[in-house]
Design an enzyme around this catalytic site. Structure first.
Site, PDB file in Angstrom:
ATOM      1  N   SER A 182       0.801  -1.217   0.000  1.00 62.20           N
ATOM      2  CA  SER A 182       0.000   0.000   0.000  1.00 62.20           C
ATOM      3  C   SER A 182       0.839   1.275   0.000  1.00 62.20           C
ATOM      4  O   SER A 182       0.394   2.293  -0.507  1.00 62.20           O
ATOM      5  CB  SER A 182      -0.953  -0.008   1.190  1.00 62.20           C
ATOM      6  OG  SER A 182      -0.248  -0.177   2.406  1.00 62.20           O
ATOM      7  N   HIS A 210      -5.076  -3.074  -2.985  1.00 59.54           N
ATOM      8  CA  HIS A 210      -4.688  -2.120  -4.031  1.00 59.54           C
ATOM      9  C   HIS A 210      -4.535  -2.771  -5.395  1.00 59.54           C
ATOM     10  O   HIS A 210      -4.029  -2.150  -6.322  1.00 59.54           O
ATOM     11  CB  HIS A 210      -3.377  -1.419  -3.643  1.00 59.54           C
ATOM     12  CG  HIS A 210      -3.542  -0.508  -2.465  1.00 59.54           C
ATOM     13  ND1 HIS A 210      -4.037   0.770  -2.568  1.00 59.54           N
ATOM     14  CD2 HIS A 210      -3.318  -0.720  -1.152  1.00 59.54           C
ATOM     15  CE1 HIS A 210      -4.091   1.313  -1.365  1.00 59.54           C
ATOM     16  NE2 HIS A 210      -3.674   0.441  -0.486  1.00 59.54           N
ATOM     17  N   LYS A 230     -11.603   0.835  -2.463  1.00 54.02           N
ATOM     18  CA  LYS A 230     -10.563   1.532  -3.234  1.00 54.02           C
ATOM     19  C   LYS A 230     -10.984   1.570  -4.701  1.00 54.02           C
ATOM     20  O   LYS A 230     -11.866   2.346  -5.041  1.00 54.02           O
ATOM     21  CB  LYS A 230      -9.215   0.887  -2.954  1.00 54.02           C
ATOM     22  CG  LYS A 230      -8.800   1.261  -1.511  1.00 54.02           C
ATOM     23  CD  LYS A 230      -7.600   0.598  -0.961  1.00 54.02           C
ATOM     24  CE  LYS A 230      -7.372   1.137   0.460  1.00 54.02           C
ATOM     25  NZ  LYS A 230      -6.570   0.243   1.280  1.00 54.02           N
TER      26      LYS A 230
HETATM   27  C1  LIG Z   1      -6.762   0.035   2.746  1.00 51.72           C
HETATM   28  C2  LIG Z   1      -6.223  -1.297   3.060  1.00 51.72           C
HETATM   29  C3  LIG Z   1      -6.936  -2.184   3.864  1.00 51.72           C
HETATM   30  C4  LIG Z   1      -8.197  -1.782   4.582  1.00 51.72           C
HETATM   31  O1  LIG Z   1      -9.281  -1.716   3.719  1.00 51.72           O
HETATM   32  P1  LIG Z   1     -10.522  -0.784   4.128  1.00 51.72           P
HETATM   33  O2  LIG Z   1     -11.645  -1.302   3.295  1.00 51.72           O
HETATM   34  O3  LIG Z   1     -10.134   0.609   3.794  1.00 51.72           O
HETATM   35  O4  LIG Z   1     -10.742  -0.988   5.587  1.00 51.72           O
HETATM   36  C5  LIG Z   1      -6.430  -3.453   4.039  1.00 51.72           C
HETATM   37  N1  LIG Z   1      -5.263  -3.821   3.468  1.00 51.72           N
HETATM   38  C6  LIG Z   1      -4.543  -2.990   2.714  1.00 51.72           C
HETATM   39  C7  LIG Z   1      -3.271  -3.455   2.100  1.00 51.72           C
HETATM   40  C8  LIG Z   1      -4.994  -1.689   2.485  1.00 51.72           C
HETATM   41  O5  LIG Z   1      -4.266  -0.852   1.763  1.00 51.72           O
END
Ligand SMILES: *Cc1c(COP(=O)(O)O)cnc(C)c1O
Length: 375
Positions: A182, A210, A230
């Site tokens: 991330s 991602h 995302k």
């Molecule tokens: C953003 C993210 C999460 C969390 O996801 P949300 O739906 O925003 O709670 C989990 N793992 C990674 C690698 C992330 O970047």
């Protein structure tokens, strides 16, 4: 001042002194990749809405329609009465997309990782985590009460050495990694980790938060989690896995059992967004194209995902760089510890389908002049 407030104030002062205090800035996002902050309209390179689907007319219409038909909230845990009719289609679709027997949607990606890890391992088990794996994978390991070992980032040789030394001491071993990291944007060596899992009878969980929708490929991992928050532009998390694993999740995963189901609008928006992604592969390809234009313009290592880090070192340097870019009309958040390891504070650029080639060229020029000090 009460002891509670004195505690909070002294903690804040200590954070402030190290440039690590955080605060919320009101930010209104606009349709074409812009954000309004402190009255200024900035082109944002800090949104994970990679395909701009949170703003897509069909996605918004699906959310509105779901509110009208099913109401604003789910009303209860999915195990009670919160499992509204929109869930099944979304889960079937995620399973098909990932090539698994079944899928389960959770309240968020963060909750999904806690749910998965604590359902599958506990005391007497080992979680083996990439050092840069997301905070919620670590949270899951802690909540589960499992032992935890970290391997050097993207170093399957180190993971292998740790397994060779420690495997016999544990009942089950769960290897956890981001698929697309991330804060660094690089990709995990999933084939190598799958092979290790096979050799040492360990289970592999890959976090595709991602990757879904924007980075193709990815090995056939038995536990594939990700987020709907995302590139999918909505909210929620998911796990795609075998039928027995998903059935066990339904019976055991506390964030599923003891928390209310997602609002119908979030589930409907996610399904509509997956429709858009499937219908238009050129849209899904655009964020990575833009990221590559940026890395090429600045002579950085070629991007392999829509995320490009520019590591600056100390937290203060990252904050100052972010402020400089703001004066040029760009929103690029500074990322500081503990989100990233000490000494690696950075700017993190996230490229999206809302950006044009000209936007990227202007950004690269500003970074070259204002941050890198090149002419
Ligand atoms: C953003 C993210 C999460 C969390 O996801 P949300 O739906 O925003 O709670 C989990 N793992 C990674 C690698 C992330 O970047």
């Amino acid at each position: 001042m009460t002891s509670l407030d004195r505690f909070a104030a002294s903690e804040l002062a200590a954070l402030e002194a190290r440039d690590l205090r955080r605060s919320l800035a009101e930010t209104a996002r606009e349709a074409e990749g812009y954000a309004v902050r402190n009255g200024r309209r900035l082109l944002s390179f800090s949104c994970n809405d990679y395909l701009n689907l949170s703003q897509h007319p069909a996605v918004k219409a699906a959310a509105a329609d779901a509110v009208h038909r099913h109401g604003a909230g789910a009303g209860a845990s999915r195990l009670v009465t919160g499992n509204h009719p929109l869930y099944a289609a979304l889960e079937a679709r995620l399973a098909r997309l990932k090539g698994t027997e079944a899928a389960c949607v959770f309240g968020s990606g963060y909750l999904a990782n806690i749910a998965i890890v604590e359902t599958l391992v506990g005391k007497g088990d080992l979680v083996l985590a990439d050092r840069l794996a997301h905070a919620c994978l670590y949270a899951g390991a802690r909540i589960a009460g499992a032992s935890l070992l970290r391997f050097r980032h993207n170093d399957p040789g180190h993971a292998e050495a740790l397994l060779a030394r420690n495997r016999a001491g544990f009942r089950h071993v769960l290897i956890v990694t981001d698929r697309v990291f991330s804060m660094d944007g690089d990709l995990a060596p999933l084939d190598d980790l799958m092979a290790l899992a096979g050799r040492f009878d360990a289970w592999l969980l890959a976090d595709d938060a991602h990757g879904l929708g924007v980075v193709g490929g990815g090995a056939k991992v038995p536990l594939q989690m990700g987020t709907l928050s995302k590139a999918v532009g909505s909210y929620g998390g998911y796990l795609c896995a075998s039928r027995p694993v998903i059935d066990l999740i339904h019976s055991r995963a506390r964030p599923l059992i003891f928390s209310t189901g997602l609002p119908p609008a979030a589930v409907a928006a996610a399904a509509a967004a997956l429709d858009v992604i499937e219908a238009d592969p050129s849209l899904a390809a655009r964020p990575l194209l833009r990221a590559r234009e940026f890395t090429r313009a600045l002579g950085l290592p070629e991007a392999v995902s829509p995320i490009v880090p520019l590591i600056l070192g100390e937290a203060g340097a990252a904050l100052a760089a972010s402020r400089l870019l703001e004066t040029e009309g760009f929103l690029v958040a500074a990322i500081r510890p503990p989100t990233v390891p000490p000494g690696t504070a950075r700017l993190r650029f996230a490229f999206t389908a809302a950006h044009s080639a000209a936007d990227v060229a202007r950004l690269a020029e500003a970074v070259r002049r204002r941050i890198l000090g090149r002419s």
